[in-house]
Design an enzyme around this catalytic site. Structure first.
Site, PDB file in Angstrom:
ATOM      1  CD  GLU A 210       0.198  -6.218   5.527  1.00  0.00           C
ATOM      2  OE1 GLU A 210      -0.276  -6.169   4.456  1.00  0.00           O
ATOM      3  OE2 GLU A 210       0.906  -7.179   6.010  1.00  0.00           O
TER       4      GLU A 210
ATOM      5  CD  GLU B 191      -3.445  -7.824   2.117  1.00  0.00           C
ATOM      6  OE1 GLU B 191      -4.113  -7.943   3.107  1.00  0.00           O
ATOM      7  OE2 GLU B 191      -2.976  -6.885   1.746  1.00  0.00           O
TER       8      GLU B 191
ATOM      9  N   GLY C 160      -0.070  -5.230   0.584  1.00  0.00           N
ATOM     10  CA  GLY C 160      -1.084  -5.441  -0.359  1.00  0.00           C
ATOM     11  C   GLY C 160      -0.899  -5.936  -1.724  1.00  0.00           C
TER      12      GLY C 160
ATOM     13  CB  ALA D  39      -0.814  -0.196   1.126  1.00  0.00           C
TER      14      ALA D  39
END
Length: 255
Positions: free
Chosen positions: A129, A109, A106, A61
């Site tokens: 994270e 993911e 991300g 992210a």
């Protein structure tokens, strides 16, 4: 645009394009959702490749963008974040992630949303994270644990450590490791092969598997049973069985 769609030979490539690291900011997340919904609708797209380029898949992210968000702002954004990734995961066609370089947070993911993951020998994957005082928020706690099991997922999520391609293969986080220069070519070849298959049957297989993983076995069996019977109404089933009887296995050509 930070994500582009290219279509050739029945394969749609979702190409991330936000140099230098393909950070997944809000605009990129929204564009991913938009294009995932487009390839879902388009009949000329029968399989999908997700690719970040030769050097990096997606480093995660956009931390600078998230840093200025407070609790109230993230309450409003968190669902949209998940929805963008869920739109990719629910593409009812075969999807392969072509992973080179970093696929972190991300980025990891996003790769988890694919049905198959081909990684370059330079790939590094992880869910870091926790090092920011957070947990994965785009499906990582759920999809990673379903893919590699809860204990292995907890190791990666609790520590935030990165794994190289060979360990990712051992963990089951990726399905194939190839030279970095060959990642997209091999991912496209995998998708192109399936693009020639029976589209409705492939959709049925994906839905039955994914639904079964999310529910109890009786519900999963019901989904499988209904799709199995329903496919007997398709031209692909007629074509496949006729070809098998007349020509032998594996020679059917589907429209």
């Amino acid at each position: 645009m930070t994500v582009h769609l290219e279509v050739a030979d029945g394969v749609g490539t979702l190409r991330l394009d936000r140099p230098p690291m393909n950070a997944l900011d809000v605009a990129t997340q929204d564009r991913l959702k938009e294009l995932a919904e487009e390839v879902t609708r388009r009949e000329d797209v029968r399989a999908v490749v997700i690719h970040g380029g030769e050097k990096v898949f997606a480093a995660g992210a956009d931390i600078k963008e998230m840093q200025v968000m407070d609790h109230a702002a993230m309450i409003l954004r968190a669902r949209a974040l998940q929805d963008s990734f869920t739109a990719v995961a629910r593409i009812p066609k075969p999807v392969v992630a072509a992973v080179t370089g970093y696929a972190l947070g991300g980025g990891c993911e996003l790769a988890l949303c694919a049905d198959f993951r081909i990684a370059g020998d330079n790939a590094r994957l992880g869910q870091p994270e926790i090092l920011l005082g957070l947990i994965p928020g785009a499906g990582g706690t759920q999809r990673l644990s379903r893919l590699i099991g809860p204990s292995k997922a907890k190791d990666l999520i609790f520590t935030g450590r990165q794994v190289k391609a060979d360990e990712a293969l051992t963990l089951g986080l990726v399905d194939r490791v190839v030279p970095a220069a060959e990642v997209y070519e091999q991912a496209h070849a995998w998708a192109a092969r399936l693009a020639k298959g029976p589209a409705i049957a492939l959709r049925a297989a994906k839905e039955a598997i994914d639904t079964g993983l999310e529910t109890d076995i009786e519900t999963g069996l019901a989904v499988e049973r209904n799709w199995f019977a329903g496919l007997f109404a398709t031209e692909d089933r007629e074509r496949g069985m006729r070809s098998f009887v007349e020509e032998g296995p594996g020679k059917a050509k589907f429209l």
